[in-house]
Design a protein around this motif. Structure first.
Motif, PDB file in Angstrom:
ATOM      1  N   ILE A  52      78.279  26.464  48.548  1.00 17.63           N
ATOM      2  CA  ILE A  52      77.751  25.100  48.417  1.00 17.63           C
ATOM      3  C   ILE A  52      78.622  24.359  47.415  1.00 17.63           C
ATOM      4  N   ASP A  53      79.246  23.264  47.878  1.00 15.51           N
ATOM      5  CA  ASP A  53      80.115  22.505  46.982  1.00 15.51           C
ATOM      6  C   ASP A  53      79.808  21.007  46.962  1.00 15.51           C
ATOM      7  N   THR A  54      78.745  20.591  47.672  1.00 11.27           N
ATOM      8  CA  THR A  54      78.330  19.185  47.631  1.00 11.27           C
ATOM      9  C   THR A  54      76.807  19.104  47.611  1.00 11.27           C
ATOM     10  N   GLU A  55      76.307  17.960  47.174  1.00  8.76           N
ATOM     11  CA  GLU A  55      74.864  17.728  47.175  1.00  8.76           C
ATOM     12  C   GLU A  55      74.333  17.731  48.607  1.00  8.76           C
ATOM     13  N   GLU A  56      75.136  17.236  49.547  1.00  7.67           N
ATOM     14  CA  GLU A  56      74.723  17.203  50.950  1.00  7.67           C
ATOM     15  C   GLU A  56      74.514  18.619  51.501  1.00  7.67           C
ATOM     16  N   MET A  57      75.393  19.536  51.126  1.00  5.45           N
ATOM     17  CA  MET A  57      75.233  20.925  51.583  1.00  5.45           C
ATOM     18  C   MET A  57      73.987  21.555  50.967  1.00  5.45           C
ATOM     19  N   PHE A  58      73.738  21.271  49.678  1.00  6.61           N
ATOM     20  CA  PHE A  58      72.537  21.781  49.025  1.00  6.61           C
ATOM     21  C   PHE A  58      71.301  21.303  49.778  1.00  6.61           C
ATOM     22  N   GLU A  59      71.305  20.015  50.111  1.00 11.98           N
ATOM     23  CA  GLU A  59      70.171  19.456  50.837  1.00 11.98           C
ATOM     24  C   GLU A  59      70.032  20.101  52.218  1.00 11.98           C
ATOM     25  N   ARG A  60      71.116  20.259  52.935  1.00 13.20           N
ATOM     26  CA  ARG A  60      71.077  20.805  54.302  1.00 13.20           C
ATOM     27  C   ARG A  60      70.539  22.236  54.331  1.00 13.20           C
ATOM     28  N   TYR A  61      70.909  23.064  53.366  1.00 10.72           N
ATOM     29  CA  TYR A  61      70.509  24.469  53.382  1.00 10.72           C
ATOM     30  C   TYR A  61      69.185  24.741  52.666  1.00 10.72           C
ATOM     31  N   LEU A  62      68.845  23.947  51.647  1.00 19.11           N
ATOM     32  CA  LEU A  62      67.691  24.294  50.816  1.00 19.11           C
ATOM     33  C   LEU A  62      66.585  23.250  50.738  1.00 19.11           C
ATOM     34  N   VAL A  63      66.811  22.041  51.221  1.00 16.66           N
ATOM     35  CA  VAL A  63      65.805  20.988  51.066  1.00 16.66           C
ATOM     36  C   VAL A  63      65.325  20.438  52.407  1.00 16.66           C
ATOM     37  N   ASP A  64      66.243  20.141  53.309  1.00 20.41           N
ATOM     38  CA  ASP A  64      65.925  19.480  54.576  1.00 20.41           C
ATOM     39  C   ASP A  64      65.328  20.475  55.576  1.00 20.41           C
ATOM     40  N   THR A  65      64.011  20.490  55.690  1.00 19.68           N
ATOM     41  CA  THR A  65      63.328  21.439  56.578  1.00 19.68           C
ATOM     42  C   THR A  65      63.629  21.188  58.053  1.00 19.68           C
ATOM     43  N   GLU A  66      64.168  20.019  58.398  1.00 20.25           N
ATOM     44  CA  GLU A  66      64.506  19.700  59.777  1.00 20.25           C
ATOM     45  C   GLU A  66      65.905  20.198  60.161  1.00 20.25           C
ATOM     46  N   SER A  67      66.699  20.590  59.181  1.00 21.06           N
ATOM     47  CA  SER A  67      68.063  21.043  59.445  1.00 21.06           C
ATOM     48  C   SER A  67      68.045  22.437  60.075  1.00 21.06           C
ATOM     49  N   GLU A  68      68.947  22.677  61.023  1.00 17.14           N
ATOM     50  CA  GLU A  68      69.021  24.011  61.636  1.00 17.14           C
ATOM     51  C   GLU A  68      69.615  25.031  60.662  1.00 17.14           C
ATOM     52  N   ASP A  69      70.237  24.581  59.570  1.00 18.64           N
ATOM     53  CA  ASP A  69      70.802  25.479  58.565  1.00 18.64           C
ATOM     54  C   ASP A  69      69.807  25.804  57.449  1.00 18.64           C
ATOM     55  N   TYR A  70      68.657  25.141  57.420  1.00 20.09           N
ATOM     56  CA  TYR A  70      67.639  25.355  56.387  1.00 20.09           C
ATOM     57  C   TYR A  70      67.224  26.822  56.370  1.00 20.09           C
ATOM     58  N   ASN A  71      67.346  27.467  55.197  1.00 17.28           N
ATOM     59  CA  ASN A  71      67.024  28.888  55.096  1.00 17.28           C
ATOM     60  C   ASN A  71      66.748  29.239  53.639  1.00 17.28           C
ATOM     61  N   LEU A  72      65.500  29.424  53.283  1.00 16.84           N
ATOM     62  CA  LEU A  72      65.139  29.771  51.912  1.00 16.84           C
ATOM     63  C   LEU A  72      65.320  31.269  51.627  1.00 16.84           C
ATOM     64  N   ASN A  73      65.784  32.016  52.611  1.00 23.66           N
ATOM     65  CA  ASN A  73      66.026  33.440  52.427  1.00 23.66           C
ATOM     66  C   ASN A  73      67.530  33.739  52.402  1.00 23.66           C
ATOM     67  N   GLY A  74      68.351  32.715  52.307  1.00 20.35           N
ATOM     68  CA  GLY A  74      69.799  32.892  52.378  1.00 20.35           C
ATOM     69  C   GLY A  74      70.417  33.270  51.046  1.00 20.35           C
ATOM     70  N   ARG A  75      71.722  33.514  51.119  1.00 12.56           N
ATOM     71  CA  ARG A  75      72.529  33.803  49.934  1.00 12.56           C
ATOM     72  C   ARG A  75      73.462  32.619  49.727  1.00 12.56           C
ATOM     73  N   TYR A  76      73.447  32.053  48.522  1.00 12.57           N
ATOM     74  CA  TYR A  76      74.213  30.855  48.246  1.00 12.57           C
ATOM     75  C   TYR A  76      75.032  31.033  46.975  1.00 12.57           C
ATOM     76  N   ARG A  77      76.217  30.401  46.947  1.00 13.06           N
ATOM     77  CA  ARG A  77      77.067  30.414  45.756  1.00 13.06           C
ATOM     78  C   ARG A  77      77.604  29.000  45.545  1.00 13.06           C
ATOM     79  N   LEU A  78      77.398  28.473  44.336  1.00 13.60           N
ATOM     80  CA  LEU A  78      77.912  27.142  44.020  1.00 13.60           C
ATOM     81  C   LEU A  78      79.412  27.232  43.750  1.00 13.60           C
ATOM     82  N   GLU A  79      80.138  26.235  44.234  1.00 13.33           N
ATOM     83  CA  GLU A  79      81.575  26.141  43.969  1.00 13.33           C
ATOM     84  C   GLU A  79      81.919  24.877  43.199  1.00 13.33           C
ATOM     85  N   GLU A  80      80.934  24.023  42.977  1.00  7.71           N
ATOM     86  CA  GLU A  80      81.129  22.782  42.222  1.00  7.71           C
ATOM     87  C   GLU A  80      79.858  22.486  41.437  1.00  7.71           C
TER      88      GLU A  80
END
Length: 185
Positions: A52-80
């Motif tokens: 995850i290197d942008t706020e948009e990616m953070f939102e897509r994976y962890l906030v936006d429940t309508e996104s197909e990438d939304y996954n609260l069980n995933g593994r994430y690493r910040l790069e920025e």
């Protein structure tokens, strides 16, 4: 000895019944296959580390429940470093807690006005620093007996989770004085 055979005129009706049973079986097998594929895909998504290197990616994976990438069980690493001053809701609830892993990778999340995570359960967060934090909006969760306002910066409610090498700079303002305790191992 006499043999009698009874014949009925149901040939057409039998074929229709067989066709219907066949169609139902094909649909059932297709549904089971789709469900197995979906479970397998979710499991595979949980094992991959998403950068995850942008706020948009953070939102897509962890906030936006309508996104197909939304996954609260995933593994994430910040790069920025991220500015999440726009965050309206904490990540994870009683119904759907954050159960994944977040490696801050030494980066900073700034601007939080509410806890980053609402409820964490069997999750892991490490190497993350929260800066310019002004927690004034709690995350309300159900503790099994009643509803409680959680004012933590990183998480409002943590169950069987690991937090390592994390820090916070800023303020937490509770509307009512509360007694808090922390368990550090």
């Amino acid at each position: 000895m006499s043999h009698f055979r009874l014949h009925s005129k149901t040939k057409g009706k039998d074929r229709l019944g067989y066709w219907l049973i066949g169609i139902v079986c094909v649909l059932a097998v297709g549904g089971i296959g789709y469900a197995a594929h979906s479970i397998g895909t979710a499991s595979a998504k949980s094992r991959e580390t998403v950068v995850i290197d942008t706020e948009e990616m953070f939102e897509r994976y962890l906030v936006d429940t309508e996104s197909e990438d939304y996954n609260l069980n995933g593994r994430y690493r910040l790069e920025e470093d991220l500015d999440l001053s726009w965050l309206e809701y904490s990540v994870g609830t009683n119904v759907e807690p954050f159960t994944g892993k977040l490696d801050g990778n030494g980066h900073v999340i700034s601007g939080l006005g509410r806890p980053l995570f609402g409820v964490m359960k069997k999750a892991s967060v490490e190497n993350l620093f929260l800066s310019e934090t002004m927690i004034t909006n709690p995350c309300t969760y159900y503790d099994g007996e009643h509803y409680v306002d959680g004012y933590g910066a990183l998480a409002a409610y943590v169950i069987d989770s690991e937090i390592a090498n994390c820090g916070m700079g800023g303020e937490i303002q509770a509307s009512n004085p509360v007694e808090t305790w922390y368990q550090i191992e």
